[in-house]
Design a protein around this motif. Structure first.
Motif, mmCIF file in Angstrom:
data_model
loop_
_atom_site.group_PDB
_atom_site.id
_atom_site.type_symbol
_atom_site.label_atom_id
_atom_site.label_comp_id
_atom_site.label_asym_id
_atom_site.label_seq_id
_atom_site.Cartn_x
_atom_site.Cartn_y
_atom_site.Cartn_z
ATOM 1 N N TYR A 1 0.829 -1.408 0.246
ATOM 2 C CA TYR A 1 0.044 -0.030 0.116
ATOM 3 C C TYR A 1 1.074 1.189 0.249
ATOM 4 O O TYR A 1 1.865 1.527 0.662
ATOM 5 C CB TYR A 1 -0.750 -0.088 1.173
ATOM 6 N N LEU A 2 0.223 2.153 -0.438
ATOM 7 C CA LEU A 2 1.172 3.275 -1.027
ATOM 8 C C LEU A 2 1.190 4.467 0.462
ATOM 9 O O LEU A 2 -0.631 4.264 1.094
ATOM 10 C CB LEU A 2 0.969 4.184 -2.117
ATOM 11 N N VAL A 3 1.901 4.956 0.826
ATOM 12 C CA VAL A 3 2.041 5.871 2.571
ATOM 13 C C VAL A 3 2.426 6.638 2.227
ATOM 14 O O VAL A 3 2.304 8.129 2.656
ATOM 15 C CB VAL A 3 2.224 4.987 3.813
ATOM 16 N N ASP A 4 3.082 7.400 1.556
ATOM 17 C CA ASP A 4 3.481 8.695 1.193
ATOM 18 C C ASP A 4 2.991 8.847 -0.877
ATOM 19 O O ASP A 4 3.794 8.598 -1.552
ATOM 20 C CB ASP A 4 4.792 8.541 1.338
ATOM 21 N N ALA A 5 2.397 9.859 -1.320
ATOM 22 C CA ALA A 5 2.180 10.352 -1.500
ATOM 23 C C ALA A 5 2.202 11.547 -1.950
ATOM 24 O O ALA A 5 2.087 12.579 -3.111
ATOM 25 C CB ALA A 5 0.433 10.868 -1.937
ATOM 26 N N GLU A 6 3.172 12.171 -1.326
ATOM 27 C CA GLU A 6 3.918 13.894 -1.550
ATOM 28 C C GLU A 6 4.320 14.131 -2.862
ATOM 29 O O GLU A 6 4.488 15.367 -3.008
ATOM 30 C CB GLU A 6 4.563 14.434 -0.062
ATOM 31 N N THR A 7 5.350 13.366 -3.318
ATOM 32 C CA THR A 7 5.579 13.557 -4.408
ATOM 33 C C THR A 7 5.088 13.134 -6.102
ATOM 34 O O THR A 7 5.679 13.639 -6.847
ATOM 35 C CB THR A 7 7.167 12.758 -4.890
ATOM 36 N N GLY A 8 4.131 12.942 -5.583
ATOM 37 C CA GLY A 8 3.134 11.896 -6.469
ATOM 38 C C GLY A 8 2.224 12.896 -7.690
ATOM 39 O O GLY A 8 2.094 13.739 -7.197
ATOM 40 N N GLU A 9 1.976 12.568 -8.819
ATOM 41 C CA GLU A 9 1.421 13.066 -9.708
ATOM 42 C C GLU A 9 0.035 11.996 -10.474
ATOM 43 O O GLU A 9 0.385 10.472 -10.520
ATOM 44 C CB GLU A 9 1.883 13.936 -10.898
ATOM 45 N N LEU A 10 -0.878 12.435 -10.572
ATOM 46 C CA LEU A 10 -2.395 12.192 -11.270
ATOM 47 C C LEU A 10 -2.347 12.438 -12.563
ATOM 48 O O LEU A 10 -2.758 13.905 -13.174
ATOM 49 C CB LEU A 10 -3.394 11.916 -10.808
ATOM 50 N N HIS A 11 -2.292 12.119 -13.664
ATOM 51 C CA HIS A 11 -2.617 12.389 -15.305
ATOM 52 C C HIS A 11 -3.652 11.391 -15.896
ATOM 53 O O HIS A 11 -3.276 10.004 -15.614
ATOM 54 C CB HIS A 11 -0.848 11.386 -15.763
ATOM 55 N N GLU A 12 -4.366 12.006 -15.981
ATOM 56 C CA GLU A 12 -5.930 10.877 -16.316
ATOM 57 C C GLU A 12 -5.808 10.862 -17.890
ATOM 58 O O GLU A 12 -6.134 9.432 -17.905
ATOM 59 C CB GLU A 12 -6.454 12.303 -16.800
ATOM 60 N N SER A 13 -4.978 10.869 -18.671
ATOM 61 C CA SER A 13 -4.390 10.434 -19.813
ATOM 62 C C SER A 13 -3.057 9.155 -20.154
ATOM 63 O O SER A 13 -3.332 8.986 -20.995
ATOM 64 C CB SER A 13 -3.803 11.868 -20.716
ATOM 65 N N GLY A 14 -3.233 9.673 -18.654
ATOM 66 C CA GLY A 14 -1.552 8.302 -18.481
ATOM 67 C C GLY A 14 -0.451 8.757 -18.527
ATOM 68 O O GLY A 14 -0.723 9.862 -19.152
ATOM 69 N N LEU A 15 0.434 7.705 -17.767
ATOM 70 C CA LEU A 15 1.901 7.798 -17.696
ATOM 71 C C LEU A 15 2.187 7.221 -19.103
ATOM 72 O O LEU A 15 2.369 6.548 -20.112
ATOM 73 C CB LEU A 15 2.492 7.215 -17.328
ATOM 74 N N THR A 16 3.541 8.281 -19.660
ATOM 75 C CA THR A 16 4.155 8.070 -20.441
ATOM 76 C C THR A 16 5.113 6.648 -20.591
ATOM 77 O O THR A 16 5.698 6.608 -19.249
ATOM 78 C CB THR A 16 4.976 9.707 -21.396
#
Length: 437
Positions: A170-185
């Motif tokens: 389980y992810l416990v630290d999301a402070e550096t994360g980014e959400l891309h609706e179009s998906g990741l390259t």
């Protein structure tokens, strides 16, 4: 400090939040406000506390970062990604002299989860390290599948729960994360993989420097494992497959492979050539949890994916041997739940119920009975196996959950001595017995 100085952001504000000592720096919180639980390495100050009968994690950070991570955890939860549950952001903190204090992000403690360093008692063995890395690879695939770029993948930023001989991450630290609706390259995915490999190698080497690594473990080899595990799973989920039109059975085979990995198919895209001799397929994969969803539908039990697979195998064996419910799957599942699963779980003494979650207890009981039966050369009665498991295995485990109040169900009911069959071929295979103690 007046509570009106505080700014509390939460979907549901728990009044108990106002009683916590927010006017004191987190590192100085009094012992009566702290819950002692193992925690991983963090660049921030993190403490566990009790809130209205449950355990929360409190992390000091900037207000901007706390709000950003709070929003990100909410988005990941809506996407059914494996992560900790957000509770609140506390801003406007001041000490007794009126000096500002850092903001705090509050999340719910994930019961029965542990940081990777707490999953081994003395030294980390190669098999345990490999299972941890494999679990992290599955988590990373699931996050990438919903368009989440992590940016700081590591064992330290992950919590692990036991999952029928394996681990669920389980992810416990999301402070550096980014959400891309179009998906990741591909470049973003490879960046996360490279960061994961580097961080894991460093974490394993740190264990080695502290004498907590079993001899013969290669930190770089273990870290490289996430690359192959991730790429193999990602390829299975996304690769376009081409075959002869007469080989339509391969469509069913692909779906079954994905189901075995724990994923469901949202839709299937198929294209044929102009002369109709070849077919290309690409599955549109929905999130993991194929076996979890079937078990919830049949029994209401909400467990990890491998645990669900193991319980379903036991349920299917029970029905195959002929339950009174006949061919009615739902009735058969209810009979298995009441005659097989629940009697074993309720036989666990009250003082041992915080050792492991019920599904893991049942999985380990099946393993224990299998070993006993192998040694004896015949099936061991359930009552005897349960007693042996409790006295010889479970009683010596450390608690992996913090029970803040007594469970509501304390009733012990008789064990059905002929209900649980001896697994001829345990679905997960016998795990290394040292992993169960």
């Amino acid at each position: 400090m007046s509570s009106t100085q505080l700014s509390i952001t939460a979907s549901t504000v728990d009044p108990g939040l106002l009683t916590l000592p927010w006017s004191v720096p987190l590192v100085e919180w009094p012992s009566e406000a702290i819950v002692s639980l193992p925690k991983g390495i963090s660049r921030h100050t993190v403490r566990f506390a009790s809130l209205s009968g449950r355990v929360i994690a409190v992390k000091e950070t900037t207000e901007e970062m706390a709000r950003r991570e709070y929003d990100m955890l909410g988005n990941l939860d809506r996407l059914d990604a494996p992560c900790v549950e957000r509770v609140a952001v506390i801003a406007g903190r001041r000490d007794a002299e009126g000096e500002p204090l850092p903001a705090a992000l509050v999340t719910a403690h994930l019961k029965f989860s542990l940081p990777y360093r707490a999953l081994f008692t003395q030294v980390l063995r190669p098999t345990t390290a490999t299972r941890l890395v494999d679990a992290l690879a599955v988590l990373l695939v699931r996050l990438h599948n919903v368009g989440f770029f992590w940016g700081d993948v590591s064992l330290s930023n992950t919590l692990f729960r036991r999952d029928a001989g394996a681990f669920a991450a389980y992810l416990v630290d999301a402070e550096t994360g980014e959400l891309h609706e179009s998906g990741l390259t591909p470049g973003q995915r490879e960046h996360d993989l490279d960061v994961a490999r580097t961080n894991i190698a460093g974490e394993i080497m740190d264990l080695e420097a502290g004498g907590r690594l079993e001899g013969g473990v290669d930190a770089v080899e273990i870290a490289d494992g996430i690359m192959s595990a991730y790429r193999s799973l990602w390829r299975e989920l996304t690769e376009i497959e081409t075959f002869e039109a007469r080989e339509a059975w391969r469509i069913t085979e692909r779906v079954e492979r994905l189901n075995e990995l724990g994923f469901d198919i949202g839709e299937m895209s198929m294209q044929t050539t102009g002369d109709g001799t070849r077919v290309s397929i690409q599955p549109k994969v929905v999130d993991a949890g194929h076996h979890q969803r079937r078990l919830i539908r049949l029994t209401g039990l909400d467990v990890e994916e491998n645990q669900a697979r193991r319980l379903l195998n036991d349920l299917d064996e029970f029905q195959a041997r002929g339950s009174r419910a006949g061919d009615d799957e739902e009735m058969g599942a209810h009979e298995w739940l009441t005659r097989v699963f629940e009697p074993v779980i309720r036989a666990i003494p009250f003082d041992l119920r915080s050792k492991l979650e019920p599904a893991e207890v049942y999985h380990q009981f099946l393993e224990h009975r299998w070993y006993m039966s192998q040694a004896r050369g015949q099936s061991v009665p359930v009552a005897e196996a349960v007693t042996s498991y409790i006295d010889d295995v479970l009683r010596f485990r450390r608690d992996e959950a913090t029970v803040m109040g007594p469970p509501t169900d304390t009733l012990a009911i008789p064990i059905v001595t002929d209900a649980v069959p001896l697994p001829r071929n345990p679905s997960t295979g016998p795990t290394d017995w040292r992993d169960l103690v």
